[in-house]
Enzyme design. Structure first.
Site, PDB file in Angstrom:
ATOM      1  N   LYS A   8       1.108  -1.305  -0.224  1.00  0.00           N
ATOM      2  CA  LYS A   8       0.360  -0.148   0.235  1.00  0.00           C
ATOM      3  C   LYS A   8       0.881   1.116  -0.298  1.00  0.00           C
ATOM      4  CE  LYS A   8      -4.462  -1.544   0.817  1.00  0.00           C
ATOM      5  NZ  LYS A   8      -5.202  -1.571   0.189  1.00  0.00           N
ATOM      6  N   LYS A  46     -14.153  -7.536  -7.354  1.00  0.00           N
ATOM      7  CA  LYS A  46     -13.997  -8.057  -6.133  1.00  0.00           C
ATOM      8  C   LYS A  46     -15.601  -8.488  -6.403  1.00  0.00           C
ATOM      9  CE  LYS A  46     -10.518  -5.721  -3.386  1.00  0.00           C
ATOM     10  NZ  LYS A  46     -10.890  -4.391  -2.917  1.00  0.00           N
TER      11      LYS A  46
HETATM   12 MG    MG Z   1      -7.189  -1.321  -3.865  1.00  0.00          MG
END
Ligand code: MG
Length: 339
Positions: free
Chosen positions: A163, A262
């Site tokens: 991240k 997702k």
């Molecule tokens: Mg993402």
């Protein structure tokens, strides 16, 4: 199928270690598990991937509970369902709230698979016997990150995702590349950048990332197209793609070269499969993202990833990556980066 009963379970799981992204840190995972029973007593399971706080998308555990209890469950119980593909159209009168819809739709697919004496992967059209998996690591100081990467590579994970956010990017990636010059590496920004950061984003090109995920705003497709034209690194869209229509628009505009699918974010397995098919037709890469799921959501991700165009390793690592004890038995185990 006629459904007789739905039980919602609100559970709270302690993460092995806190997970930090550009939007904040999570120590526990609140989620809703859906237990759906048909008139013959067959039980299917689904999981809401909404977080307790609306920092990934606007949905939360509480909004999902409300949508399920007051709208979606009464709708599902009111009708006979011939095939799980009927659930998405049935819910289309309720605007958005894709994670709430997906939680219930996933349980319908599970009942359907059991009644068909098939696996969930088989009824979705998946054929792979095993899937390649990667691991996502939250924001941590560089020395800790390097140690974690070493550990996950030793466990055999096929790619590492880190991240990033402004100020926590170039030095970090430089440090990783110094120690691991050739690992498959990608960076997820969770919408933390704007046009002001263009020089930093262009500087990312030197790190040979597989992709940079969602640099710009969660509801943007147009600005990402302009950005992609100025970067060599492929852009992957996550938050911006809520429907197959969004995927079509992003591909037409050239907003990305990769899409992270997702199940919760796109409203269920049917829509996830549609996005997979569109990307396959246009030769846009896809992979399956993760939402710190328990074993139930994890199992659904694995089934989806057996579809043929999931050619990049996803975020679906073994249960032990996140939990001391998962809620399913047996737990999900990755062997040498494969599940
Ligand atoms: Mg993402």
């Amino acid at each position: 199928m006629r459904f007789r009963q739905v039980t919602l379970h609100h559970i709270r799981m302690k993460l092995k270690s806190p997970f930090t992204a550009s939007y904040g840190s999570m120590h526990e995972r609140d989620c809703i598990i859906v237990e759906l029973m048909d008139e013959e007593g067959v039980v299917g399971w689904g999981e809401s991937t909404a977080f307790a706080i609306p920092w990934y998308t606007e949905e939360t555990t509480k909004t999902n509970w409300h949508l399920l209890e007051d709208f979606l469950i009464p709708l599902l119980l009111s009708k006979e369902t011939g095939h799980p593909a009927e659930v998405t159209p049935l819910f289309s009168g309720i605007r958005r709230n894709p994670m709430a819809k997906a939680a219930l739709e996933g349980a319908v697919w599970d009942v359907f698979a059991q009644r068909s004496n098939a696996s969930l992967a088989q009824v979705l059209g998946g054929s792979k016997q095993a899937i390649e998996v990667g691991v996502a690591i939250g924001i941590v100081p560089l020395p800790d990150l390097l140690r974690k990467i070493e550990q996950y590579l030793a466990e055999g994970y096929k790619r590492i995702k880190v991240k990033i956010k402004p100020g926590h990017d170039l030095q970090l990636l430089h440090g990783i590349r110094q120690q691991f010059p050739d690992i498959p590496l990608m960076a997820d920004a969770n919408s933390a950048y704007t046009w002001q950061d263009l020089p930093q984003l262009q500087a990312l090109d030197e790190f040979r990332l597989m992709m940079i995920e969602q640099p710009f705003s969660a509801d943007d497709i147009v600005e990402h197209a302009k950005l992609q034209a100025q970067l060599n690194t492929p852009i992957c869209l996550d938050e911006s793609i809520l429907t197959s229509q969004d995927a079509k628009h992003a591909i037409e505009l050239g907003s990305c070269r990769v899409i992270n699918i997702k199940i919760g974010r796109v409203g269920g397995l049917l829509e996830a499969g549609r996005i997979h098919d569109i990307c396959q037709q246009h030769q846009v890469a896809v992979w399956c993202g993760g939402m710190l799921e328990t074993g139930i959501g994890r199992a659904h991700n694995i089934a989806l990833t057996t579809l043929p165009h999931f050619l990049l390793p996803g975020d679906t690592s073994g249960s032990a990556r996140y939990w001391d004890v998962d809620i399913i038995e047996p737990e999900v185990v990755a062997h040498n980066g494969m599940i």
